[in-house]
Design an enzyme around this catalytic site. Structure first.
Site, mmCIF file in Angstrom:
data_model
loop_
_atom_site.group_PDB
_atom_site.id
_atom_site.type_symbol
_atom_site.label_atom_id
_atom_site.label_comp_id
_atom_site.label_asym_id
_atom_site.label_seq_id
_atom_site.Cartn_x
_atom_site.Cartn_y
_atom_site.Cartn_z
ATOM 1 N N HIS A 53 2.742 11.858 44.924
ATOM 2 C CA HIS A 53 1.813 12.803 45.553
ATOM 3 C C HIS A 53 0.734 12.067 46.342
ATOM 4 O O HIS A 53 0.166 12.606 47.290
ATOM 5 C CB HIS A 53 1.180 13.709 44.495
ATOM 6 C CG HIS A 53 2.157 14.668 43.870
ATOM 7 N ND1 HIS A 53 2.629 15.779 44.524
ATOM 8 C CD2 HIS A 53 2.780 14.661 42.679
ATOM 9 C CE1 HIS A 53 3.486 16.423 43.747
ATOM 10 N NE2 HIS A 53 3.594 15.761 42.614
ATOM 11 N N ASP A 83 14.046 8.673 39.566
ATOM 12 C CA ASP A 83 12.944 9.653 39.520
ATOM 13 C C ASP A 83 13.508 11.063 39.387
ATOM 14 O O ASP A 83 14.684 11.307 39.684
ATOM 15 C CB ASP A 83 12.088 9.540 40.796
ATOM 16 C CG ASP A 83 10.695 10.150 40.604
ATOM 17 O OD1 ASP A 83 10.304 10.458 39.453
ATOM 18 O OD2 ASP A 83 9.982 10.314 41.622
ATOM 19 N N GLU A 84 12.675 11.987 38.916
ATOM 20 C CA GLU A 84 13.023 13.425 38.813
ATOM 21 C C GLU A 84 14.292 13.634 37.975
ATOM 22 O O GLU A 84 15.181 14.423 38.351
ATOM 23 C CB GLU A 84 13.222 14.025 40.215
ATOM 24 C CG GLU A 84 12.017 13.872 41.129
ATOM 25 C CD GLU A 84 10.905 14.877 40.860
ATOM 26 O OE1 GLU A 84 10.926 15.553 39.800
ATOM 27 O OE2 GLU A 84 10.005 14.956 41.705
ATOM 28 N N GLY A 164 8.838 22.227 44.452
ATOM 29 C CA GLY A 164 7.601 22.599 45.129
ATOM 30 C C GLY A 164 6.443 21.726 44.719
ATOM 31 O O GLY A 164 6.608 20.786 43.934
HETATM 32 P P1 ADP Z 1 3.978 12.992 39.335
HETATM 33 O O1 ADP Z 1 5.194 12.260 39.778
HETATM 34 O O2 ADP Z 1 3.721 12.939 37.847
HETATM 35 O O3 ADP Z 1 3.913 14.409 39.858
HETATM 36 P P2 ADP Z 1 2.575 11.325 41.260
HETATM 37 O O4 ADP Z 1 2.645 9.898 40.814
HETATM 38 O O5 ADP Z 1 3.469 11.773 42.356
HETATM 39 O O6 ADP Z 1 2.701 12.262 39.954
HETATM 40 O O7 ADP Z 1 1.121 11.666 41.753
HETATM 41 C C1 ADP Z 1 -0.042 11.306 41.054
HETATM 42 C C2 ADP Z 1 -1.210 11.529 42.012
HETATM 43 O O8 ADP Z 1 -1.400 12.927 42.226
HETATM 44 C C3 ADP Z 1 -2.528 11.061 41.465
HETATM 45 O O9 ADP Z 1 -2.707 9.676 41.706
HETATM 46 C C4 ADP Z 1 -3.513 11.892 42.291
HETATM 47 O O10 ADP Z 1 -3.778 11.255 43.525
HETATM 48 C C5 ADP Z 1 -2.737 13.161 42.629
HETATM 49 N N1 ADP Z 1 -3.146 14.382 41.911
HETATM 50 C C6 ADP Z 1 -3.101 15.617 42.426
HETATM 51 N N2 ADP Z 1 -3.459 16.536 41.504
HETATM 52 C C7 ADP Z 1 -3.760 15.882 40.374
HETATM 53 C C8 ADP Z 1 -4.156 16.282 39.052
HETATM 54 N N3 ADP Z 1 -4.301 17.551 38.711
HETATM 55 N N4 ADP Z 1 -4.313 15.314 38.123
HETATM 56 C C9 ADP Z 1 -4.155 14.024 38.442
HETATM 57 N N5 ADP Z 1 -3.765 13.580 39.674
HETATM 58 C C10 ADP Z 1 -3.556 14.498 40.626
HETATM 59 P P1 TMP Z 2 6.706 15.980 40.023
HETATM 60 O O1 TMP Z 2 6.754 15.949 38.523
HETATM 61 O O2 TMP Z 2 7.039 14.682 40.656
HETATM 62 O O3 TMP Z 2 5.420 16.558 40.531
HETATM 63 O O4 TMP Z 2 7.879 16.925 40.538
HETATM 64 C C1 TMP Z 2 8.366 18.002 39.765
HETATM 65 C C2 TMP Z 2 9.359 18.825 40.574
HETATM 66 O O5 TMP Z 2 9.971 19.768 39.677
HETATM 67 C C3 TMP Z 2 8.739 19.649 41.684
HETATM 68 O O6 TMP Z 2 9.662 19.730 42.783
HETATM 69 C C4 TMP Z 2 8.609 21.049 41.090
HETATM 70 C C5 TMP Z 2 9.788 21.101 40.153
HETATM 71 N N1 TMP Z 2 9.603 21.946 38.950
HETATM 72 C C6 TMP Z 2 10.648 22.795 38.580
HETATM 73 O O7 TMP Z 2 11.685 22.869 39.248
HETATM 74 N N2 TMP Z 2 10.504 23.561 37.446
HETATM 75 C C7 TMP Z 2 9.378 23.501 36.658
HETATM 76 O O8 TMP Z 2 9.314 24.213 35.640
HETATM 77 C C8 TMP Z 2 8.317 22.605 37.058
HETATM 78 C C9 TMP Z 2 7.090 22.502 36.224
HETATM 79 C C10 TMP Z 2 8.475 21.861 38.223
HETATM 80 MG MG MG Z 3 6.954 12.693 40.802
#
Ligand code: ADP
Ligand code: TMP
Ligand code: MG
Ligand code: ZN
Length: 192
Positions: A53, A83-84, A164
């Site tokens: 993100h 990942d994912e 999303g």
């Molecule tokens: P994940 O893969 O777990 O979704 P990412 O590594 O892609 O996480 O993203 C982490 C980054 O998202 C953080 O470094 C920060 O910049 C951003 N971020 C956005 N919303 C939040 C939140 N609610 N809590 C912590 N970080 C957040």
């Molecule tokens: P993230 O953990 O890297 O933010 O990405 C999670 C992905 O999974 C994002 O595309 C949204 C999706 N998702 C689902 O499909 N179902 C769920 O219940 C949740 C929480 C996320």
């Molecule tokens: Mg991620």
């Protein structure tokens, strides 16, 4: 010597992908041979990179079947990053076991729970096999504390497989999740 399976889990925005990429960098700096994979369903950021993100990204091979990982590696491979993982079939755990038994380090990142708090089967199996488990937390979008272990869906319907970002999901702590679920507060209170 056998490899190690490391599994990174937590809600959305908790830094799972960032942590996975920090391990990629360690292998990259050490001039190790490695491969990065992601499921074909996650189309948020284009098809051939794993991206956090925050914006950082690395090149990845897009797969739909975990067996494809075995076809992409060779004797020189020292680490595999995925990942994912919640979007891949549960047979990923057999592939991960095969790789670590062959001496390859495996790093997986993914959601442990859906927004309904149902465990994702593939992640659950990997957690059971893991040598190292890293459970990340996000900042709660409602109360602002660094204690968010859950993801709450704010739009887009009931489907538990639904790619999303911020338009659909927020990270929340358990108390704020329960208040949102009971309708005591609504998502317009989100600060992130
Ligand atoms: P994940 O893969 O777990 O979704 P990412 O590594 O892609 O996480 O993203 C982490 C980054 O998202 C953080 O470094 C920060 O910049 C951003 N971020 C956005 N919303 C939040 C939140 N609610 N809590 C912590 N970080 C957040
Ligand atoms: P993230 O953990 O890297 O933010 O990405 C999670 C992905 O999974 C994002 O595309 C949204 C999706 N998702 C689902 O499909 N179902 C769920 O219940 C949740 C929480 C996320
Ligand atoms: Mg991620
Ligand atoms: Zn909270």
């Amino acid at each position: 010597m056998a490899g190690k399976l490391t599994v990174i889990v937590g809600p959305m925005y908790s830094g799972k992908t960032t942590e996975l990429l920090s391990y990629v960098e360690i292998y990259d700096l050490g001039k190790k041979a490695y491969s990065v994979f992601k499921p074909s369903i996650d189309t948020r950021y284009g098809t051939e990179t794993v991206k956090a993100h925050s914006g950082i990204e690395v090149k990845a091979t897009v797969i739909s079947d975990p067996e494809e990982i075995l076809r992409h590696i060779d004797e020189s491979t020292q680490a595999v990053f995925i990942d994912e993982v919640q979007f891949l079939p549960p047979s990923l755990s057999d592939v991960a076991k095969n790789l670590v038994d062959r001496g390859i380090d495996v790093f997986c990142a993914g959601l442990d729970l859906s927004f309904k708090q149902n465990p994702f089967e593939t992640t659950a199996k990997l957690l059971a096999l893991a040598d190292v488990v890293i459970k990340k937390k996000a900042v709660c979008s409602i109360c602002g504390e660094h204690n968010a272990t859950l993801t709450f869906k704010i739009s887009g319907g009931e489907n538990e497989i639904d790619v999303g970002g911020k338009e659909k999901y927020i990270a929340v702590c358990r108390d704020c999740y329960n208040k949102l679920s009971r309708g005591e507060i609504d998502a317009s209170a989100a600060i992130i």
